[in-house]
Motif scaffolding. Structure first.
Motif, PDB file in Angstrom:
ATOM      1  N   TYR A  25      44.500  30.868  43.465  1.00 33.72           N
ATOM      2  CA  TYR A  25      44.126  31.747  44.566  1.00 33.72           C
ATOM      3  C   TYR A  25      42.620  31.957  44.573  1.00 33.72           C
ATOM      4  O   TYR A  25      41.926  31.695  43.583  1.00 33.72           O
ATOM      5  N   ASP A  26      42.134  32.418  45.702  1.00 33.39           N
ATOM      6  CA  ASP A  26      40.720  32.733  45.842  1.00 33.39           C
ATOM      7  C   ASP A  26      40.609  34.023  46.637  1.00 33.39           C
ATOM      8  O   ASP A  26      41.244  34.166  47.689  1.00 33.39           O
ATOM      9  N   THR A  27      39.835  34.955  46.124  1.00 31.01           N
ATOM     10  CA  THR A  27      39.644  36.222  46.809  1.00 31.01           C
ATOM     11  C   THR A  27      38.370  36.876  46.315  1.00 31.01           C
ATOM     12  O   THR A  27      37.936  36.634  45.178  1.00 31.01           O
ATOM     13  N   SER A  28      37.794  37.714  47.158  1.00 29.51           N
ATOM     14  CA  SER A  28      36.642  38.508  46.750  1.00 29.51           C
ATOM     15  C   SER A  28      37.057  39.942  46.428  1.00 29.51           C
ATOM     16  O   SER A  28      36.220  40.769  46.075  1.00 29.51           O
ATOM     17  N   ASP A  29      38.340  40.224  46.538  1.00 22.59           N
ATOM     18  CA  ASP A  29      38.831  41.567  46.256  1.00 22.59           C
ATOM     19  C   ASP A  29      38.787  41.858  44.756  1.00 22.59           C
ATOM     20  O   ASP A  29      38.982  40.965  43.935  1.00 22.59           O
ATOM     21  N   GLN A  30      38.548  43.128  44.434  1.00 19.88           N
ATOM     22  CA  GLN A  30      38.545  43.542  43.037  1.00 19.88           C
ATOM     23  C   GLN A  30      39.955  43.798  42.537  1.00 19.88           C
ATOM     24  O   GLN A  30      40.292  43.551  41.385  1.00 19.88           O
ATOM     25  N   SER A  31      40.771  44.306  43.436  1.00 26.03           N
ATOM     26  CA  SER A  31      42.142  44.655  43.081  1.00 26.03           C
ATOM     27  C   SER A  31      43.089  43.980  44.063  1.00 26.03           C
ATOM     28  O   SER A  31      42.900  44.077  45.283  1.00 26.03           O
ATOM     29  N   TYR A  32      44.098  43.311  43.547  1.00 29.25           N
ATOM     30  CA  TYR A  32      44.994  42.558  44.426  1.00 29.25           C
ATOM     31  C   TYR A  32      46.337  42.374  43.738  1.00 29.25           C
ATOM     32  O   TYR A  32      46.496  42.633  42.528  1.00 29.25           O
ATOM     33  N   GLY A  33      47.307  41.963  44.521  1.00 29.30           N
ATOM     34  CA  GLY A  33      48.638  41.705  43.994  1.00 29.30           C
ATOM     35  C   GLY A  33      49.040  40.272  44.271  1.00 29.30           C
ATOM     36  O   GLY A  33      48.663  39.700  45.298  1.00 29.30           O
ATOM     37  N   LEU A  34      49.797  39.707  43.384  1.00 28.20           N
ATOM     38  CA  LEU A  34      50.295  38.332  43.532  1.00 28.20           C
ATOM     39  C   LEU A  34      51.811  38.365  43.526  1.00 28.20           C
ATOM     40  O   LEU A  34      52.430  39.086  42.745  1.00 28.20           O
ATOM     41  N   PHE A  35      52.407  37.602  44.417  1.00 23.95           N
ATOM     42  CA  PHE A  35      53.847  37.625  44.636  1.00 23.95           C
ATOM     43  C   PHE A  35      54.381  36.194  44.658  1.00 23.95           C
ATOM     44  O   PHE A  35      53.697  35.261  45.071  1.00 23.95           O
ATOM     45  N   TRP A  36      55.649  36.068  44.266  1.00 27.24           N
ATOM     46  CA  TRP A  36      56.382  34.827  44.482  1.00 27.24           C
ATOM     47  C   TRP A  36      57.656  35.138  45.272  1.00 27.24           C
ATOM     48  O   TRP A  36      58.354  36.129  44.982  1.00 27.24           O
ATOM     49  N   GLY A  52      50.185  42.579  39.345  1.00 28.00           N
ATOM     50  CA  GLY A  52      48.968  43.226  39.794  1.00 28.00           C
ATOM     51  C   GLY A  52      47.770  42.657  39.050  1.00 28.00           C
ATOM     52  O   GLY A  52      47.877  42.272  37.882  1.00 28.00           O
ATOM     53  N   SER A  53      46.626  42.648  39.700  1.00 18.91           N
ATOM     54  CA  SER A  53      45.450  42.004  39.099  1.00 18.91           C
ATOM     55  C   SER A  53      44.963  42.727  37.854  1.00 18.91           C
ATOM     56  O   SER A  53      44.272  42.139  37.025  1.00 18.91           O
ATOM     57  N   TYR A  54      45.298  44.005  37.724  1.00 15.85           N
ATOM     58  CA  TYR A  54      44.859  44.739  36.547  1.00 15.85           C
ATOM     59  C   TYR A  54      45.937  44.854  35.480  1.00 15.85           C
ATOM     60  O   TYR A  54      45.738  45.522  34.458  1.00 15.85           O
ATOM     61  N   ASP A  55      47.076  44.225  35.729  1.00 14.32           N
ATOM     62  CA  ASP A  55      48.141  44.237  34.719  1.00 14.32           C
ATOM     63  C   ASP A  55      47.748  43.316  33.570  1.00 14.32           C
ATOM     64  O   ASP A  55      47.421  42.146  33.793  1.00 14.32           O
ATOM     65  N   GLU A  56      47.794  43.835  32.363  1.00 15.87           N
ATOM     66  CA  GLU A  56      47.384  43.033  31.206  1.00 15.87           C
ATOM     67  C   GLU A  56      48.488  42.113  30.731  1.00 15.87           C
ATOM     68  O   GLU A  56      48.226  41.079  30.121  1.00 15.87           O
ATOM     69  N   GLN A  57      49.720  42.503  30.980  1.00  9.99           N
ATOM     70  CA  GLN A  57      50.839  41.670  30.546  1.00  9.99           C
ATOM     71  C   GLN A  57      51.379  40.871  31.718  1.00  9.99           C
ATOM     72  O   GLN A  57      51.418  41.345  32.861  1.00  9.99           O
ATOM     73  N   ASN A  58      51.831  39.664  31.413  1.00 11.01           N
ATOM     74  CA  ASN A  58      52.448  38.846  32.440  1.00 11.01           C
ATOM     75  C   ASN A  58      53.779  39.467  32.862  1.00 11.01           C
ATOM     76  O   ASN A  58      54.552  39.947  32.029  1.00 11.01           O
ATOM     77  N   ALA A  59      54.044  39.418  34.162  1.00  7.23           N
ATOM     78  CA  ALA A  59      55.287  39.974  34.687  1.00  7.23           C
ATOM     79  C   ALA A  59      56.469  39.075  34.358  1.00  7.23           C
ATOM     80  O   ALA A  59      56.342  37.842  34.306  1.00  7.23           O
TER      81      ALA A  59
END
Lengths: 116, 116
Positions: A25-36, A52-59
């Motif tokens: 992915y490519d984004t200039s956002d500081q905080s973002y969410g990724l979905f499948w 979530g982009s700030y989540d330290e553990q993989n979902a």
């Protein structure tokens, strides 16, 4: 602007084996969410997993896990112990969390076929 | 069934005719989204509502397209003077936003439009 790239138009996997579907992915956002999402031939988009982009553990959600590598801007989906019912289109998507906007940007998808 | 529903599931129309699609979101969801998906592509964002307010419209939403969500419940998407390029799957999704940092969207089965 956000961009999702899925470079694998199609993938084959043997039943009961694990498979990894790639997403960058490519984004200039500081905080973002990724979905499948999974889309069977019936057409309905089924939510699978969120990171979530700030989540330290993989979902993880059951047989699904998201391999999140923030520095590489990748969010690969891992499906363990594939089943015949996993055959479908899989879409990676992202949405910003910097603003209230919640529209998702999707990739072009990967068609997964599970072979018996 | 308490999921997102869409009606009709299929619509065939002649070029130049008007069509209207309906979406009923999950009842407690305050956000409602419309996406368009053409063959072999991921969904593309069209517009979204928070309650009854339409907060954003994509550039894809030409003047021939209009969407409403009266009373913040169901939504309609109307296409006037349909063109062959409007042939696509129209997907509706809803989410409950504001109470958690995740905002996964739940999709309906879609309305497949064919313009002849």
């Amino acid at each position: 602007a956000q961009k999702i790239t899925q470079t694998q138009p199609g993938m084959f996997v043997q039943e009961k084996e694990a498979v990894t579907l790639d997403c960058t992915y490519d984004t200039s956002d500081q905080s973002y969410g990724l979905f499948w999402y999974k889309q069977p031939s019936s057409g309905e988009m089924i939510f699978l997993i969120y990171q979530g982009s700030y989540d330290e553990q993989n979902a993880t959600e059951g047989r699904y896990s998201l391999n999140f590598q923030k520095a590489r801007k990748s969010a690969n989906l891992v499906i363990s112990a594939s089943q015949l019912g996993d055959s479908a289109m899989y879409f990676c998507a992202m949405g910003t969390m910097d603003t209230g906007r919640r529209a998702l940007t999707f990739g072009s998808g990967t068609r997964l076929q599970v072979q018996p | 069934d308490t999921g997102v529903s869409q009606d009709p599931r299929h619509k065939i129309t002649k070029r130049g005719q008007n069509v209207t699609f309906r979406c009923d979101p999950i009842s407690e969801h305050n956000r409602l989204y419309w996406y368009r998906q053409t063959l072999g592509q991921g969904p593309e964002f069209l517009t979204y509502f928070q309650n009854e307010a339409q907060l954003e419209k994509s550039r894809l939403l030409s003047d021939r397209f209009s969407a409403e969500r009266p009373k913040g419940s169901f939504s309609t998407l109307e296409i006037q003077r349909t063109e062959q390029g409007d042939s696509a799957m129209y997907l509706c999704a809803s989410s409950l936003d504001g109470t958690s940092e995740t905002y996964e969207q739940y999709f309906g089965p879609g309305t497949r439009l064919t313009v002849t």
